[in-house]
Motif scaffolding. Structure first.
Motif, PDB file in Angstrom:
ATOM      1  N   TRP A 107       0.870  -1.175   0.000  1.00  0.00           N
ATOM      2  CA  TRP A 107       0.000   0.000   0.000  1.00  0.00           C
ATOM      3  C   TRP A 107       0.904   1.221   0.000  1.00  0.00           C
ATOM      4  O   TRP A 107       1.703   1.420   0.928  1.00  0.00           O
ATOM      5  CB  TRP A 107      -0.882  -0.020   1.242  1.00  0.00           C
ATOM      6  N   ARG A 108       0.789   2.021  -1.021  1.00  0.00           N
ATOM      7  CA  ARG A 108       1.636   3.208  -1.154  1.00  0.00           C
ATOM      8  C   ARG A 108       1.088   4.331  -0.282  1.00  0.00           C
ATOM      9  O   ARG A 108       0.509   5.299  -0.737  1.00  0.00           O
ATOM     10  CB  ARG A 108       1.693   3.629  -2.626  1.00  0.00           C
TER      11      ARG A 108
ATOM     12  N   ARG B  28      -0.512  -5.327 -10.641  1.00  0.00           N
ATOM     13  CA  ARG B  28      -1.672  -4.616 -10.124  1.00  0.00           C
ATOM     14  C   ARG B  28      -2.547  -5.562  -9.310  1.00  0.00           C
ATOM     15  O   ARG B  28      -2.623  -6.756  -9.595  1.00  0.00           O
ATOM     16  CB  ARG B  28      -2.496  -4.042 -11.273  1.00  0.00           C
ATOM     17  N   LYS B  29      -3.191  -5.010  -8.319  1.00  0.00           N
ATOM     18  CA  LYS B  29      -4.114  -5.802  -7.503  1.00  0.00           C
ATOM     19  C   LYS B  29      -5.478  -5.796  -8.169  1.00  0.00           C
ATOM     20  O   LYS B  29      -6.001  -4.749  -8.554  1.00  0.00           O
ATOM     21  CB  LYS B  29      -4.204  -5.219  -6.090  1.00  0.00           C
ATOM     22  N   GLU B  30      -6.055  -6.986  -8.298  1.00  0.00           N
ATOM     23  CA  GLU B  30      -7.339  -7.114  -8.958  1.00  0.00           C
ATOM     24  C   GLU B  30      -8.445  -6.460  -8.121  1.00  0.00           C
ATOM     25  O   GLU B  30      -8.400  -6.471  -6.896  1.00  0.00           O
ATOM     26  CB  GLU B  30      -7.685  -8.587  -9.189  1.00  0.00           C
ATOM     27  N   PRO B  31      -9.449  -5.897  -8.790  1.00  0.00           N
ATOM     28  CA  PRO B  31     -10.587  -5.325  -8.065  1.00  0.00           C
ATOM     29  C   PRO B  31     -11.273  -6.389  -7.217  1.00  0.00           C
ATOM     30  O   PRO B  31     -11.295  -7.568  -7.571  1.00  0.00           O
ATOM     31  CB  PRO B  31     -11.507  -4.826  -9.183  1.00  0.00           C
ATOM     32  N   ALA B  32     -11.794  -5.983  -6.075  1.00  0.00           N
ATOM     33  CA  ALA B  32     -12.499  -6.908  -5.183  1.00  0.00           C
ATOM     34  C   ALA B  32     -13.851  -6.316  -4.797  1.00  0.00           C
ATOM     35  O   ALA B  32     -13.922  -5.199  -4.291  1.00  0.00           O
ATOM     36  CB  ALA B  32     -11.661  -7.178  -3.934  1.00  0.00           C
ATOM     37  N   LYS B  33     -14.921  -7.079  -5.060  1.00  0.00           N
ATOM     38  CA  LYS B  33     -16.283  -6.667  -4.687  1.00  0.00           C
ATOM     39  C   LYS B  33     -16.606  -5.268  -5.206  1.00  0.00           C
ATOM     40  O   LYS B  33     -17.139  -4.420  -4.483  1.00  0.00           O
ATOM     41  CB  LYS B  33     -16.461  -6.732  -3.171  1.00  0.00           C
TER      42      LYS B  33
ATOM     43  N   ILE C 241     -14.594  -2.895  -5.909  1.00  0.00           N
ATOM     44  CA  ILE C 241     -13.662  -1.851  -5.479  1.00  0.00           C
ATOM     45  C   ILE C 241     -12.419  -1.899  -6.356  1.00  0.00           C
ATOM     46  O   ILE C 241     -11.793  -2.945  -6.503  1.00  0.00           O
ATOM     47  CB  ILE C 241     -13.266  -2.036  -4.012  1.00  0.00           C
ATOM     48  N   THR C 242     -12.069  -0.775  -6.951  1.00  0.00           N
ATOM     49  CA  THR C 242     -10.854  -0.669  -7.746  1.00  0.00           C
ATOM     50  C   THR C 242      -9.788   0.024  -6.906  1.00  0.00           C
ATOM     51  O   THR C 242     -10.021   1.101  -6.362  1.00  0.00           O
ATOM     52  CB  THR C 242     -11.111   0.134  -9.030  1.00  0.00           C
ATOM     53  N   PHE C 243      -8.614  -0.600  -6.806  1.00  0.00           N
ATOM     54  CA  PHE C 243      -7.580  -0.086  -5.909  1.00  0.00           C
ATOM     55  C   PHE C 243      -6.694   0.966  -6.570  1.00  0.00           C
ATOM     56  O   PHE C 243      -6.016   1.717  -5.886  1.00  0.00           O
ATOM     57  CB  PHE C 243      -6.706  -1.239  -5.413  1.00  0.00           C
ATOM     58  N   GLY C 244      -6.657   1.024  -7.893  1.00  0.00           N
ATOM     59  CA  GLY C 244      -5.782   1.980  -8.549  1.00  0.00           C
ATOM     60  C   GLY C 244      -4.326   1.545  -8.452  1.00  0.00           C
ATOM     61  O   GLY C 244      -4.016   0.372  -8.282  1.00  0.00           O
ATOM     62  N   LEU C 245      -3.424   2.525  -8.526  1.00  0.00           N
ATOM     63  CA  LEU C 245      -1.994   2.225  -8.555  1.00  0.00           C
ATOM     64  C   LEU C 245      -1.345   2.257  -7.179  1.00  0.00           C
ATOM     65  O   LEU C 245      -0.193   1.870  -7.036  1.00  0.00           O
ATOM     66  CB  LEU C 245      -1.277   3.215  -9.482  1.00  0.00           C
ATOM     67  N   ASP C 246      -2.071   2.724  -6.174  1.00  0.00           N
ATOM     68  CA  ASP C 246      -1.479   2.852  -4.851  1.00  0.00           C
ATOM     69  C   ASP C 246      -1.500   1.561  -4.053  1.00  0.00           C
ATOM     70  O   ASP C 246      -0.870   1.465  -2.997  1.00  0.00           O
ATOM     71  CB  ASP C 246      -2.179   3.945  -4.046  1.00  0.00           C
ATOM     72  N   VAL C 247      -2.218   0.553  -4.528  1.00  0.00           N
ATOM     73  CA  VAL C 247      -2.235  -0.756  -3.888  1.00  0.00           C
ATOM     74  C   VAL C 247      -1.895  -1.787  -4.954  1.00  0.00           C
ATOM     75  O   VAL C 247      -2.561  -1.861  -5.991  1.00  0.00           O
ATOM     76  CB  VAL C 247      -3.614  -1.074  -3.267  1.00  0.00           C
TER      77      VAL C 247
END
Length: 203
Positions: free
Chosen positions: A33-34, A161-166, A168-174
């Motif tokens: 997590w950035r 990149r972390k895949e979206p969950a439920k 929620i899109t995490f963007g580039l900071d996660v």
């Protein structure tokens, strides 16, 4: 706020995908997590598959990136990255703990197309040894899609990149940090810190 760390099932699936699902020891899958744990600071918080904090970086809230410290969850210094002074090229040094002498590794950023997609090289600092590019970083850090290979072209770690969950899109900071067995996870995180210093990324 949604959890940024992976579930144990998701981490196991990602590890199996990286190892082919065979009997090989699985890769370590960390969530990066950035964001600093300090209020209004810069840095990183890194979690394992169970959601436990394993690494933290929160020591350059002033905006200076000349020196960045990687700590464990308890705040113990692990590695320090310092930009090399009086250098004509973009170079950094990695030290054990908070030491100021005898760096373990040197890193150099590449901007030339002659390196065929290489972002940077990380070389051991061994006195008297011939220079060699022990680790090559390839891909795009800005897109959170890069990997580190050794001099035999074996992939040692990967940033994805972390895949979206439920929904929620995490963007580039996660994003995910996948570290193959035998490669030091703290050193892998130090490479993430190097890439952040070299290339940065939008907030």
């Amino acid at each position: 706020m949604a959890k940024v760390h992976p579930s144990a099932a998701a981490a196991a699936a990602a590890a199996a995908a990286c190892t082919g699902g065979g009997g090989v020891r699985p890769a370590a899958v960390l969530t990066v997590w950035r964001r600093s744990l300090l209020f209004n600071g810069n840095g990183f918080a890194v979690f394992d598959a169970k959601g436990n904090l394993v690494f933290r970086v929160d020591n350059y809230a002033s905006g200076s990136k000349a020196e960045v410290l990687l700590m464990d969850a308890a705040g113990k210094p692990l590695l320090t990255i310092r930009r090399k002074k009086l250098s004509l090229k973009d170079q950094w040094l990695i030290y054990e703990g908070e030491e100021a002498a005898n760096p373990r590794f040197a890193a150099k950023r590449h901007v030339s197309l002659l390196h065929h997609g290489a972002l940077a090289h990380v070389t051991p600092c061994v006195s008297g040894a011939k220079p060699c590019h022990a680790y090559e970083i390839q891909g795009s850090y800005l897109q959170r899609c890069c990997a580190v290979v050794d001099d035999k072209r074996r992939q040692l770690m990967e940033i994805k990149r972390k895949e979206p969950a439920k929904g929620i899109t995490f963007g580039l900071d996660v994003f995910r940090l996948i570290v193959q067995p035998g490669f030091d996870t703290s050193f892998a995180m130090a490479i993430v810190m190097l890439l952040e210093q070299m290339f940065g990324s939008p907030s």
